[in-house]
Write a protein that holds these residues in place. Sequence first.
Motif, PDB file in Angstrom:
ATOM      1  N   CYS A 130       0.778  -1.332   0.117  1.00 13.36           N
ATOM      2  CA  CYS A 130       0.069  -0.080   0.094  1.00 13.36           C
ATOM      3  C   CYS A 130       0.778   1.132  -0.054  1.00 13.36           C
ATOM      4  N   SER A 131       2.095   0.934  -0.315  1.00 11.26           N
ATOM      5  CA  SER A 131       3.059   2.181  -0.142  1.00 11.26           C
ATOM      6  C   SER A 131       3.332   2.986  -1.478  1.00 11.26           C
ATOM      7  N   THR A 132       2.614   2.453  -2.741  1.00 12.63           N
ATOM      8  CA  THR A 132       2.798   3.012  -4.055  1.00 12.63           C
ATOM      9  C   THR A 132       2.180   4.444  -4.114  1.00 12.63           C
ATOM     10  N   SER A 133       2.716   5.249  -5.268  1.00 13.97           N
ATOM     11  CA  SER A 133       2.260   6.428  -5.401  1.00 13.97           C
ATOM     12  C   SER A 133       0.746   6.457  -5.837  1.00 13.97           C
ATOM     13  N   GLU A 134       0.233   5.485  -6.174  1.00 16.10           N
ATOM     14  CA  GLU A 134      -1.268   5.148  -6.570  1.00 16.10           C
ATOM     15  C   GLU A 134      -2.122   5.160  -5.246  1.00 16.10           C
ATOM     16  N   TRP A 135      -1.489   4.390  -4.273  1.00  9.21           N
ATOM     17  CA  TRP A 135      -2.210   4.265  -3.082  1.00  9.21           C
ATOM     18  C   TRP A 135      -2.164   5.737  -2.352  1.00  9.21           C
ATOM     19  N   MET A 136      -1.016   6.396  -2.338  1.00 10.13           N
ATOM     20  CA  MET A 136      -1.089   7.753  -1.845  1.00 10.13           C
ATOM     21  C   MET A 136      -1.716   8.902  -2.220  1.00 10.13           C
ATOM     22  N   ASP A 137      -2.070   8.515  -3.557  1.00 11.63           N
ATOM     23  CA  ASP A 137      -3.240   9.308  -4.005  1.00 11.63           C
ATOM     24  C   ASP A 137      -4.702   9.190  -3.463  1.00 11.63           C
ATOM     25  N   VAL A 138      -4.989   7.687  -3.149  1.00 14.16           N
ATOM     26  CA  VAL A 138      -6.257   7.298  -2.746  1.00 14.16           C
ATOM     27  C   VAL A 138      -6.154   7.805  -1.316  1.00 14.16           C
ATOM     28  N   ARG A 139      -5.145   7.822  -0.513  1.00 11.82           N
ATOM     29  CA  ARG A 139      -5.124   8.267   0.701  1.00 11.82           C
ATOM     30  C   ARG A 139      -5.565   9.619   0.894  1.00 11.82           C
ATOM     31  N   GLU A 140      -4.891  10.769  -0.190  1.00 12.99           N
ATOM     32  CA  GLU A 140      -5.067  11.866   0.001  1.00 12.99           C
ATOM     33  C   GLU A 140      -6.653  12.069  -0.291  1.00 12.99           C
ATOM     34  N   ALA A 141      -7.101  11.471  -1.376  1.00 16.89           N
ATOM     35  CA  ALA A 141      -8.616  11.456  -1.774  1.00 16.89           C
ATOM     36  C   ALA A 141      -9.420  11.189  -0.603  1.00 16.89           C
ATOM     37  N   VAL A 142      -9.207  10.224   0.156  1.00 12.13           N
ATOM     38  CA  VAL A 142     -10.129   9.860   1.223  1.00 12.13           C
ATOM     39  C   VAL A 142      -9.989  10.938   2.439  1.00 12.13           C
ATOM     40  N   ALA A 143      -8.666  11.325   2.574  1.00 12.88           N
ATOM     41  CA  ALA A 143      -8.358  12.325   3.733  1.00 12.88           C
ATOM     42  C   ALA A 143      -9.441  13.629   3.530  1.00 12.88           C
TER      43      ALA A 143
END
Length: 301
Positions: A130-143
């Motif tokens: 879950c440490s990929t840039s794609e997952w980071m984008d998802v985290r930002e969107a959820v936050a």
Amino acid sequence: MLRRLFPLPPSQLGAAESWVAYGVRTPRAARRASSVVLVRDSPRGVETYLGYRPGGSPLGTVAFPGGSFEPGDEDNLAWFGPEPGAWAARMGILDHRVARSHIVCAIRELFEETGVLLAGADELSIVENCSTSEWMDVREAVAGQDKSFTSVLAKRGLGLRTDLLRPLSHWISPDFAHRRFDTRYFAAAVPVNQAATLLRGKGVWAAWKPAAEVLETRAEPTLGDEVGQPDTRGLPLSQITTPAVEFILEKIATTRGTVAYLSHRRELKSYHPELLAGDGGFLLDVTISTAAEGGATARGR
């Protein structure tokens, strides 16, 4: 009966002075919240993941990942592990929906703040990498509430692995506080092939810290200076966090290891610190007793 006194953090001084000056008033409503204590073994003892929280968070300036309920925490989603009714019984909560929302909130906030995702395609699997840039984008969107946590899981065919959480305790913010949380604390280990990382563009500081070492220097500004923020530098542990964090750190520091900590069948306690005002200033008072709703409780007196 055990009584503990904690210094009042500077960020809460104004609220305490106002509370005393204007006499006893009706406390502000406490928002329901959840927090997750990540633990792992290390050569220096059991470590936990602490992060900086700006803005005088009720969870503490330096605290575990967590936050308050959001409307989406009531949405339907795939669920693996104990049913909400079982969680409600374990946590001493009458409303199954509230217990369910605490679990969803805990896993969502953990994902937003650390990238650790307690979810899988079934009751035996867990998502990896879950440490990929794609997952980071998802985290930002959820936050940022641009995407719902529920839709993120559904799109990937994932459900919550609620069995990976362990309930710890229940804390209600002191009555005088301007921002108050009614918080349920949980513990979890980081799944294999996952890692805790700061949220891009929002996280300031976070680190794995051996609980015993944090407590050894609790009277010194060691941790506050490491965090390096204006509201942490030069301050000892009690003035940059909450009694909840200190209590939990004490328990982690005495455990034999992560497995022992997570497998321990603990009696869940409720805590409600109260304000003590004296000539020497303000203190937070936590008195532990054996009163009874849902087991032992602890409150300020």
